[in-house]
Scaffold this motif. Structure first.
Motif, short mmCIF file in Angstrom:
data_model
loop_
_atom_site.label_atom_id
_atom_site.label_comp_id
_atom_site.label_asym_id
_atom_site.label_seq_id
_atom_site.Cartn_x
_atom_site.Cartn_y
_atom_site.Cartn_z
N MET A 1 0.83 -1.18 0.00
CA MET A 1 0.00 0.00 0.00
C MET A 1 0.88 1.26 0.00
N PHE A 2 1.66 1.45 1.02
CA PHE A 2 2.55 2.61 1.09
C PHE A 2 3.96 2.10 1.30
N GLY A 3 4.69 1.98 0.22
CA GLY A 3 6.03 1.43 0.30
C GLY A 3 7.10 2.47 0.11
N LEU A 4 8.30 1.99 -0.10
CA LEU A 4 9.45 2.86 -0.27
C LEU A 4 9.36 3.67 -1.57
N GLY A 5 8.80 3.05 -2.61
CA GLY A 5 8.65 3.76 -3.88
C GLY A 5 7.74 4.96 -3.76
N LYS A 6 6.62 4.80 -3.07
CA LYS A 6 5.70 5.92 -2.88
C LYS A 6 6.32 7.01 -2.02
N LEU A 7 7.11 6.63 -1.05
CA LEU A 7 7.80 7.61 -0.22
C LEU A 7 8.79 8.42 -1.05
N LEU A 8 9.50 7.77 -1.97
CA LEU A 8 10.42 8.48 -2.85
C LEU A 8 9.67 9.44 -3.78
N ILE A 11 8.77 12.51 -1.69
CA ILE A 11 9.95 13.35 -1.48
C ILE A 11 10.28 14.12 -2.75
N LEU A 12 10.23 13.45 -3.90
CA LEU A 12 10.51 14.11 -5.17
C LEU A 12 9.49 15.22 -5.45
N LEU A 13 8.23 14.97 -5.17
CA LEU A 13 7.20 15.99 -5.39
C LEU A 13 7.38 17.18 -4.45
N LEU A 14 7.77 16.93 -3.21
CA LEU A 14 8.00 18.04 -2.28
C LEU A 14 9.20 18.89 -2.72
N ILE A 15 10.26 18.25 -3.18
CA ILE A 15 11.42 19.00 -3.66
C ILE A 15 11.05 19.79 -4.91
N LEU A 71 16.25 13.54 -12.33
CA LEU A 71 15.38 12.66 -11.54
C LEU A 71 13.96 12.61 -12.09
N ASN A 72 13.44 13.76 -12.49
CA ASN A 72 12.10 13.79 -13.07
C ASN A 72 12.05 13.02 -14.38
N SER A 73 13.10 13.13 -15.20
CA SER A 73 13.15 12.39 -16.46
C SER A 73 13.17 10.89 -16.20
N ILE A 74 13.96 10.47 -15.22
CA ILE A 74 14.02 9.04 -14.88
C ILE A 74 12.67 8.53 -14.40
N VAL A 75 12.00 9.30 -13.55
CA VAL A 75 10.70 8.87 -13.04
C VAL A 75 9.67 8.82 -14.16
N ILE A 76 9.70 9.79 -15.08
CA ILE A 76 8.75 9.78 -16.20
C ILE A 76 8.98 8.58 -17.10
N ILE A 77 10.24 8.29 -17.42
CA ILE A 77 10.55 7.13 -18.26
C ILE A 77 10.15 5.84 -17.56
#
Length: 83
Positions: A1-8, A11-15, A71-77
């Protein structure tokens, strides 16, 4: 449900949200501009929480600009390929 990926992601959205704040349009209106106002009589407020937050926002906007693009490019890909 709420794992490490969602936490990352959070964090990325807050930054990202800190990095896109406009100093002229938003931060200056609420008194959080990086232009320091001299308090007079040699008193400095550099230890206040507000000044520390202003310095943090300024540092994130300066230091994380280029890494956020990568980081945003990596997440989008990643999201496009593995969804």
């Amino acid at each position: 449900m709420f794992g490490l990926g969602k936490l990352l992601y959070v964090i990325l959205l807050l930054i990202n949200s800190i990095a896109v704040l406009s100093e002229d349009r938003f931060l200056a209106r609420i008194g959080w501009s990086s232009v320091q106002i001299d308090s007079g009589f040699g008193m400095s407020e550099s230890a206040s929480v507000k000044n520390k937050m202003i310095n943090l926002i300024s540092a994130v906007r300066t230091l994380m600009r280029i890494p956020l693009i990568g980081l945003n490019s990596i997440v989008i890909i990643y999201e496009l390929i593995l969804g």
